[in-house]
Design a protein around this motif. Structure first.
Motif, PDB file in Angstrom:
ATOM      1  N   LEU A   1     103.892 -49.812  16.052  1.00 52.66           N
ATOM      2  CA  LEU A   1     103.684 -50.592  17.129  1.00 52.66           C
ATOM      3  C   LEU A   1     103.114 -50.097  18.358  1.00 52.66           C
ATOM      4  O   LEU A   1     103.297 -50.571  19.715  1.00 52.66           O
ATOM      5  CB  LEU A   1     105.457 -49.425  16.883  1.00 52.66           C
ATOM      6  N   ILE A   2     102.032 -49.504  17.918  1.00 55.90           N
ATOM      7  CA  ILE A   2     101.255 -49.031  19.223  1.00 55.90           C
ATOM      8  C   ILE A   2      99.767 -49.727  19.541  1.00 55.90           C
ATOM      9  O   ILE A   2      99.528 -49.999  20.552  1.00 55.90           O
ATOM     10  CB  ILE A   2     100.666 -47.391  19.318  1.00 55.90           C
ATOM     11  N   GLY A   3     100.143 -50.838  18.503  1.00 57.13           N
ATOM     12  CA  GLY A   3      98.625 -51.206  18.240  1.00 57.13           C
ATOM     13  C   GLY A   3      97.151 -50.452  18.079  1.00 57.13           C
ATOM     14  O   GLY A   3      97.019 -49.239  18.304  1.00 57.13           O
ATOM     15  N   GLU A   4      96.106 -51.070  17.986  1.00 58.00           N
ATOM     16  CA  GLU A   4      95.544 -50.330  17.449  1.00 58.00           C
ATOM     17  C   GLU A   4      94.332 -49.523  18.390  1.00 58.00           C
ATOM     18  O   GLU A   4      94.267 -47.986  18.322  1.00 58.00           O
ATOM     19  CB  GLU A   4      93.807 -51.084  15.881  1.00 58.00           C
ATOM     20  N   LYS A   5      94.468 -50.070  19.115  1.00 57.32           N
ATOM     21  CA  LYS A   5      93.900 -49.456  20.696  1.00 57.32           C
ATOM     22  C   LYS A   5      93.977 -48.348  21.015  1.00 57.32           C
ATOM     23  O   LYS A   5      93.274 -47.141  22.320  1.00 57.32           O
ATOM     24  CB  LYS A   5      93.617 -51.396  21.521  1.00 57.32           C
ATOM     25  N   ASN A   6      95.807 -47.937  20.673  1.00 62.34           N
ATOM     26  CA  ASN A   6      96.223 -46.966  21.766  1.00 62.34           C
ATOM     27  C   ASN A   6      96.063 -45.840  20.737  1.00 62.34           C
ATOM     28  O   ASN A   6      96.283 -44.830  20.999  1.00 62.34           O
ATOM     29  CB  ASN A   6      98.007 -47.763  21.851  1.00 62.34           C
ATOM     30  N   VAL A   7      95.334 -46.061  19.342  1.00 56.89           N
ATOM     31  CA  VAL A   7      95.891 -44.793  18.303  1.00 56.89           C
ATOM     32  C   VAL A   7      95.382 -43.302  18.615  1.00 56.89           C
ATOM     33  O   VAL A   7      95.094 -42.453  18.567  1.00 56.89           O
ATOM     34  CB  VAL A   7      95.032 -44.842  17.207  1.00 56.89           C
ATOM     35  N   PRO A   8      93.619 -43.596  18.894  1.00 60.12           N
ATOM     36  CA  PRO A   8      92.903 -42.121  19.831  1.00 60.12           C
ATOM     37  C   PRO A   8      93.431 -42.008  20.930  1.00 60.12           C
ATOM     38  O   PRO A   8      94.072 -40.579  20.481  1.00 60.12           O
ATOM     39  CB  PRO A   8      91.843 -43.353  20.857  1.00 60.12           C
ATOM     40  N   LEU A   9      94.387 -42.580  22.078  1.00 57.78           N
ATOM     41  CA  LEU A   9      95.210 -41.313  22.431  1.00 57.78           C
ATOM     42  C   LEU A   9      96.251 -41.245  22.314  1.00 57.78           C
ATOM     43  O   LEU A   9      96.648 -40.270  22.428  1.00 57.78           O
ATOM     44  CB  LEU A   9      95.804 -42.814  24.368  1.00 57.78           C
ATOM     45  N   ILE A  10      97.058 -41.835  21.225  1.00 55.25           N
ATOM     46  CA  ILE A  10      98.288 -41.496  20.609  1.00 55.25           C
ATOM     47  C   ILE A  10      97.653 -39.652  20.079  1.00 55.25           C
ATOM     48  O   ILE A  10      98.489 -38.687  19.954  1.00 55.25           O
ATOM     49  CB  ILE A  10      98.731 -41.859  20.131  1.00 55.25           C
ATOM     50  N   MET A  11      96.709 -40.594  19.423  1.00 57.26           N
ATOM     51  CA  MET A  11      96.408 -38.860  18.100  1.00 57.26           C
ATOM     52  C   MET A  11      95.747 -37.766  19.447  1.00 57.26           C
ATOM     53  O   MET A  11      95.940 -36.572  18.704  1.00 57.26           O
ATOM     54  CB  MET A  11      95.379 -39.334  17.218  1.00 57.26           C
ATOM     55  N   LYS A  12      95.223 -37.800  20.106  1.00 54.15           N
ATOM     56  CA  LYS A  12      94.844 -36.737  20.872  1.00 54.15           C
ATOM     57  C   LYS A  12      96.103 -36.424  21.314  1.00 54.15           C
ATOM     58  O   LYS A  12      95.540 -34.753  21.587  1.00 54.15           O
ATOM     59  CB  LYS A  12      93.772 -37.482  21.768  1.00 54.15           C
ATOM     60  N   ARG A  13      97.443 -36.781  22.327  1.00 57.86           N
ATOM     61  CA  ARG A  13      97.904 -36.287  22.848  1.00 57.86           C
ATOM     62  C   ARG A  13      98.765 -35.678  21.451  1.00 57.86           C
ATOM     63  O   ARG A  13      98.958 -34.357  21.885  1.00 57.86           O
ATOM     64  CB  ARG A  13      99.391 -36.712  23.992  1.00 57.86           C
ATOM     65  N   ALA A  14      98.582 -35.753  20.310  1.00 57.92           N
ATOM     66  CA  ALA A  14     100.085 -35.669  19.596  1.00 57.92           C
ATOM     67  C   ALA A  14      99.184 -34.083  18.880  1.00 57.92           C
ATOM     68  O   ALA A  14      99.117 -33.123  18.617  1.00 57.92           O
ATOM     69  CB  ALA A  14     100.369 -36.054  18.412  1.00 57.92           C
ATOM     70  N   ILE A  15      97.341 -34.469  18.981  1.00 53.84           N
ATOM     71  CA  ILE A  15      97.120 -33.007  18.381  1.00 53.84           C
ATOM     72  C   ILE A  15      97.223 -31.941  18.859  1.00 53.84           C
ATOM     73  O   ILE A  15      96.996 -30.761  19.288  1.00 53.84           O
ATOM     74  CB  ILE A  15      95.315 -33.714  18.451  1.00 53.84           C
TER      75      ILE A  15
END
Length: 380
Positions: A290-304
């Motif tokens: 749903l977020i796509g591979e390219k958005n994973v780093p941003l989503i992970m950084k925010r969650a961490i």
């Protein structure tokens, strides 16, 4: 004093009845004299001498043949103590070396049942992207099923009237039969661990044991918790209780809302603190397509950033920088539709089950079980 009975056995080699006959006396009298040698008179000795051919002196001085003693050293008593020690050590080692219980947590729409089905390689649990599981589900390998269950694949239990379910007694016949609501084939789970299309709970079941022939269950038990945060208060309570019994945790949250709610972050932090090791944590952003591979780093950084509570590093006695590095490494994505988005999680879980956890238990056994136990094993 003359031992008449032994003289008869060793010198004359005849029975009591035969000697009595030859002496012309009753068997009872001969038996009396054998038991009371002090009452034997001279006339009896003369008669016995004439009959046997031994002189009276030989008869009186007769000494029974000695029973020789073979003095053998006891090589077994020392092993009794050793075996007793080995038994205690083996019992302790068996207590320690058990498959881990991996519990799945997350909000009601996280897709826990879907991921568990994927890990097992078969559709064991009913799954939809709506709140569905209403019971704590314990998935165990079919080889762990106790014989007393017969052909049943599933057993449905309620909570004890007093206290909470004892997870260590889940295979105990007497304990389970007191709490059993139902048992049977896999199909009955639809009547007990699922909600209907309106979200209404179909059963009063609190725990459901399912025995499945899946490779992953040879290395662990999988526990699916009801999603917390539903309108049913019991769902959140079941999830909280399960935390205290887990050895590892898979925390899941949809990728398009990954840990961006306060209740998600609060539950995550409280449950994470219960883990014995940070390496036992898997934080998964589900439906990652749903977020796509390219958005994973941003989503992970925010969650961490949202979850790296400053108190957490103290839980495992780690320095902040080391904790941040290890903690960040415990975040994963998962998608049934993308191997790229799920491969890192699958590798980490495989490594945990095949190497990390068994090695942890091995070290614990070596720490708690005396070294003499292993020496005995190597020398036996």
């Amino acid at each position: 004093m003359l031992s008449l009975e032994q003289f008869r056995d060793e010198r004359l080699r005849i029975s009591k009845e035969e000697l009595a006959y030859r002496l012309n006396i009753s068997t009872d009298k001969l038996e009396f004299l054998e038991q009371n040698p002090g009452l034997i008179d001279l006339s009896f000795l003369v008669q016995l001498s004439q009959l046997s051919g031994y002189s009276i002196d030989d008869i009186i001085q007769f000494k029974p043949q000695e029973i020789l003693l073979l003095d053998v050293k006891d090589s077994y008593s020392k092993w009794d103590e050793r075996l007793s020690q080995m038994k205690k050590s083996l019992e302790r080692a068996t207590e320690i070396f058990k498959k881990p219980k991996i519990a799945f947590f997350g909000p009601s729409d996280a897709g826990k049942s879907t991921l568990i089905n994927s890990l097992c390689g078969q559709k064991v649990l009913v799954s939809r992207w709506t709140p569905l599981t209403s019971s704590v589900v314990h998935l165990k390998h079919v080889a762990d099923k106790p014989k007393w269950m017969g052909s049943d694949e599933v057993m449905v239990l309620q909570e004890p009237s007093e206290g909470r379910l004892d997870y260590d007694l889940l295979l105990d016949e007497e304990y389970c039969k007191k709490l059993k609501i139902d048992s049977g084939k896999l199909e009955i789970t639809r009547n007990h661990i699922s909600r209907d299309y309106k979200g209404e709970i179909l059963s009063k079941a609190h725990h459901t044991l399912i025995f499945v022939d899946a490779p992953i269950l040879k290395t662990c038990d999988l526990l699916d918790s009801p999603g917390y945060g539903t309108e049913v208060k019991g769902d959140t309570e079941h999830a909280k209780r399960l935390i205290k019994s887990m050895d590892a945790m898979v925390y899941m949250c949809q990728s398009n809302g990954f840990l961006n709610k306060k209740e998600d972050v609060d539950f995550f932090i409280k449950s994470t603190k219960q883990l014995p090791n940070l390496e036992h944590l898997f934080v998964v952003a589900s439906q990652a397509q749903l977020i796509g591979e390219k958005n994973v780093p941003l989503i992970m950084k925010r969650a961490i950033s949202a979850t790296i509570n400053m108190d957490l590093h103290q839980t495992w006695n780690l320095e902040k920088e080391m904790f941040r590095k290890k903690f960040s490494n415990r975040f994963f994505t998962y998608s049934l539709e993308s191997e790229v988005l799920r491969s890192r999680f699958e590798r980490a879980m495989t490594n945990f089950l095949e190497l990390e956890y068994p090695e942890l238990l091995s070290r614990k056994v070596q720490q708690e079980v005396p070294s003499s136990f292993f020496a005995l094993l190597s020398n036996s």
